[in-house]
Design an enzyme around this catalytic site. Structure first.
Site, PDB file in Angstrom:
ATOM      1  N   CYS A 228     -23.554   7.980   2.049  1.00  0.00           N
ATOM      2  CA  CYS A 228     -23.341   8.115   0.591  1.00  0.00           C
ATOM      3  C   CYS A 228     -21.845   7.994   0.369  1.00  0.00           C
ATOM      4  O   CYS A 228     -21.198   8.903  -0.157  1.00  0.00           O
ATOM      5  CB  CYS A 228     -23.866   9.439   0.081  1.00  0.00           C
ATOM      6  SG  CYS A 228     -25.589   9.807   0.490  1.00  0.00           S
ATOM      7  N   ALA A 229     -21.281   6.859   0.756  1.00  0.00           N
ATOM      8  CA  ALA A 229     -19.837   6.718   0.925  1.00  0.00           C
ATOM      9  C   ALA A 229     -19.056   6.713  -0.379  1.00  0.00           C
ATOM     10  O   ALA A 229     -17.890   7.109  -0.411  1.00  0.00           O
ATOM     11  CB  ALA A 229     -19.533   5.446   1.720  1.00  0.00           C
ATOM     12  N   GLY A 232     -15.169   5.969  -0.771  1.00  0.00           N
ATOM     13  CA  GLY A 232     -14.737   5.931   0.621  1.00  0.00           C
ATOM     14  C   GLY A 232     -13.715   6.929   1.096  1.00  0.00           C
ATOM     15  O   GLY A 232     -13.182   6.772   2.198  1.00  0.00           O
ATOM     16  N   GLY A 233     -13.445   7.993   0.338  1.00  0.00           N
ATOM     17  CA  GLY A 233     -12.458   8.959   0.802  1.00  0.00           C
ATOM     18  C   GLY A 233     -12.777   9.537   2.167  1.00  0.00           C
ATOM     19  O   GLY A 233     -11.908   9.631   3.042  1.00  0.00           O
ATOM     20  N   LYS A 234     -14.027   9.902   2.389  1.00  0.00           N
ATOM     21  CA  LYS A 234     -14.411  10.479   3.682  1.00  0.00           C
ATOM     22  C   LYS A 234     -14.570   9.406   4.749  1.00  0.00           C
ATOM     23  O   LYS A 234     -14.335   9.655   5.936  1.00  0.00           O
ATOM     24  CB  LYS A 234     -15.678  11.318   3.519  1.00  0.00           C
ATOM     25  CG  LYS A 234     -15.450  12.574   2.670  1.00  0.00           C
ATOM     26  CD  LYS A 234     -16.687  13.431   2.568  1.00  0.00           C
ATOM     27  CE  LYS A 234     -16.393  14.722   1.786  1.00  0.00           C
ATOM     28  NZ  LYS A 234     -16.059  14.462   0.362  1.00  0.00           N
ATOM     29  N   ASP A 252     -23.695   2.681   0.321  1.00  0.00           N
ATOM     30  CA  ASP A 252     -23.851   3.293  -0.994  1.00  0.00           C
ATOM     31  C   ASP A 252     -24.758   2.399  -1.833  1.00  0.00           C
ATOM     32  O   ASP A 252     -24.913   1.214  -1.542  1.00  0.00           O
ATOM     33  CB  ASP A 252     -22.496   3.473  -1.683  1.00  0.00           C
ATOM     34  CG  ASP A 252     -22.543   4.534  -2.771  1.00  0.00           C
ATOM     35  OD1 ASP A 252     -22.302   5.715  -2.454  1.00  0.00           O
ATOM     36  OD2 ASP A 252     -22.835   4.198  -3.934  1.00  0.00           O
ATOM     37  N   ASP A 297     -22.998  12.971   2.390  1.00  0.00           N
ATOM     38  CA  ASP A 297     -22.259  13.638   1.315  1.00  0.00           C
ATOM     39  C   ASP A 297     -23.018  13.323   0.030  1.00  0.00           C
ATOM     40  O   ASP A 297     -22.668  12.416  -0.717  1.00  0.00           O
ATOM     41  CB  ASP A 297     -20.824  13.112   1.281  1.00  0.00           C
ATOM     42  CG  ASP A 297     -19.969  13.844   0.264  1.00  0.00           C
ATOM     43  OD1 ASP A 297     -20.373  14.921  -0.186  1.00  0.00           O
ATOM     44  OD2 ASP A 297     -18.894  13.313  -0.084  1.00  0.00           O
ATOM     45  N   CYS A 350     -20.449  19.049  -2.931  1.00  0.00           N
ATOM     46  CA  CYS A 350     -19.339  19.739  -3.594  1.00  0.00           C
ATOM     47  C   CYS A 350     -19.926  20.677  -4.643  1.00  0.00           C
ATOM     48  O   CYS A 350     -19.430  20.787  -5.767  1.00  0.00           O
ATOM     49  CB  CYS A 350     -18.342  18.758  -4.206  1.00  0.00           C
ATOM     50  SG  CYS A 350     -19.048  17.562  -5.367  1.00  0.00           S
TER      51      CYS A 350
END
Length: 399
Positions: A228-229, A232-234, A252, A297, A350
Site C-alpha cells: 500500500c505504497a 512512497g515515503g516508507k 498501490d 500500511d 496511522c
C-alpha cells in the site's frame, strides 16, 4: 512580525469560503499561498499556523461564537481562535468590543466533545475504545504538528545534513529513536529549497512514522513488498535499509501516487524499487509467497495524524470508519498471501483506535493459525509519544 489588517482579512475570507463550501482545507490553503507570493516567510507561517488552528478547533469556535451572539464568519473564527490558542491580539483590534473573559469561562463549561472540538460520534467511539487515555490523546492531537526529517542513508548522514542545513539558516535538533536518529526542524528557512533537499539527502517524515519500517526488520538482499505504497515515503526508507540490494516492489491502486514515488526515488538515489499498479486480485495472487518481508500500511481513519490534518475529523463519519475497517480486514487477508513461509509481515496504520489496530490483528490470527504475533508497536500521542499516532504489528508466517 506585525499582524496587519490586510493579512487577517485575506485569511478570514479564505476561512469563510471553506466553511461555506465544505472544501478540503489543505487544497484551499495551497491555493491561498499560491495567490499571495508577496507574503514573507513569517507571514506565510502565521497564516498556515492560524489556518490549521481554526479547523482544529472549528466546533469549539462555533460554540463560543454562538454563545456570544457573534457572526459565524471568517473574522469571527479568527478572533475567537486567538483567544483559544492564547495568542496576542494585534494593536489595531478594538478588544473592548469582545468579552474575552466570558469566552474563557465558556470553554471551561463546554461539554467534552465541544471542548476537544470533535464530532460527537468520534468522541464517543474514542472514549469507548481508549477509556481514560482518550482526553490526553485528544489534547495532544489538538497541538500543532512538529516537522521531522529522515536522513537518507543512501546519500548522506546525520552530521552532514545537520551542517549543510545550518549553513542555510535551518536549525535542527537530534531525536534519538530506537533504530536511528531523526532530525527535528527548529527553524525553517525555505527547507525545500535547501541544497540538502535538492540533493536527496533527507525526506520529511514524522518521527513516529519513521519507526514503522525498521520494525519490519528489513535486510540487504531481501525481497520486500510495500503493498500500500502510496507516494512512497516508507518505500524509500525500506530501500535505504536494504542498501539498494535485493528486490523492492512498491504497489498501490493509484497510478498517480506511484508516479510521484518514481520521482522521489530518483532524487533519493533509490535503484532497487519497482512500481506496480494493483488492477485486480490477480495482481496480488501472482505474487503469492514471493517475499521475505511484506509491509501493509493500510488505508485508515488517519486519527493518529490529526495534528497534520485537523480537517480530516470533519469529513470522517461512522459509516466511513466501518467501511475502512472492512477494507483493512480484506487487505490483511488477501495481501498476506504474498509472504513466504518463515517471512514476516508488518500491519500498520496511522490510527489510534484498537478497532483498526489490535482487534484487526486478533481477528486475523484467529482465522489464520499458521501466523503468530511476534511484536507490536503502539504510539499514542499524549500517552507514550510526542509524535503522531501509529500502530504496527509484526507477524511471522510459520507454515
Amino acid at each position: 512580525m506585525s499582524v496587519t489588517r490586510s493579512l487577517v482579512q485575506t485569511l478570514s475570507e479564505c476561512i469563510e469560503h471553506v466553511l461555506d463550501t465544505s472544501l478540503h482545507a489543505d487544497k484551499a490553503l495551497t491555493q491561498l499561498l499560491q495567490n499571495n507570493p508577496q507574503w514573507s516567510l513569517d507571514e506565510r507561517q502565521y497564516v498556515v499556523s492560524n489556518y490549521y488552528h481554526i479547523f482544529r478547533f472549528k466546533r469549539l469556535l462555533a460554540y463560543l461564537l454562538e454563545h456570544e451572539e457573534m457572526p459565524l464568519d471568517g473574522f469571527g473564527y479568527w478572533l475567537t481562535c486567538q483567544v483559544v490558542t492564547a495568542q496576542p491580539l494585534p494593536e489595531w483590534l478594538d478588544t473592548e468590543r469582545y468579552n474575552l473573559e466570558k469566552l474563557q469561562s465558556l470553554i471551561e463549561q463546554a461539554p467534552q466533545a465541544v471542548r476537544l472540538s470533535l464530532p460527537d460520534w468520534l468522541n464517543e467511539v474514542a472514549n469507548e475504545q481508549l477509556g481514560e487515555q482518550w482526553p490526553a490523546v485528544a489534547s495532544a492531537l489538538n497541538q500543532s504538528a512538529q516537522q521531522y526529517l529522515r536522513v537518507n542513508s543512501l546519500k548522506s548522514d546525520i552530521a552532514t545534513v545537520t551542517e549543510s542545513l545550518a549553513k542555510e539558516g535551518i536549525k535542527v535538533s537530534h531525536v534519538a529513536l530506537d533504530s536511528h536518529v531523526a532530525l527535528k526542524v527548529e527553524s525553517n528557512s525555505h527547507l525545500f529549497r535547501s541544497q540538502a533537499f535538492q540533493s536527496g539527502w533527507f525526506e520529511m517524515q514524522d518521527a513516529g512514522s519513521q519507526q514503522i519500517v525498521p520494525f519490519l526488520e528489513v535486510k540487504p538482499g531481501h525481497k520486500v513488498v510495500d503493498a500500500c505504497a502510496g507516494a512512497g515515503g516508507k518505500s524509500l526508507h525500506i530501500a535505504a535499509l536494504m542498501e539498494n540490494k535485493g528486490r523492492l516492489l512498491s504497489m498501490d491502486i493509484h497510478e498517480h501516487k506511484l508516479e510521484t514515488l518514481k520521482q522521489r526515488a530518483k532524487r533519493a538515489g533509490v535503484h532497487v524499487a519497482e512500481t506496480r499498479v494493483i488492477q485486480n486480485n490477480k495482481t496480488i495472487k501472482r505474487q503469492k509467497e514471493k517475499f521475505d518481508r511484506v509491509l501493509l500500511d493500510v488505508p485508515c481513519s488517519g486519527l493518529g495524524v490529526l495534528k497534520r490534518n485537523p480537517d480530516a475529523k470533519w469529513h470522517l463519519n461512522s459509516q466511513n470508519l466501518d467501511t475502512l475497517i472492512a477494507l483493512q480486514t480484506d487487505i490483511l487477508a488477501r495481501y498476506s498471501q504474498m509472504c513466504k513461509v518463515g517471512g514476516k509481515l508488518v500491519y500498520a496504520t496511522c490510527s489510534i483506535l484498537p478497532s483498526e489496530n489490535e482487534l484487526q490483528v486478533e481477528r486475523f490470527l484467529e482465522n489464520n493459525p499458521n501466523w503468530q504475533l511476534e511484536d507490536s508497536l503502539r504510539l499514542l500521542p499524549g500517552v507514550n509519544s510526542e509524535f503522531d499516532g501509529f500502530y504496527a504489528a509484526r507477524l511471522v508466517k510459520n507454515s
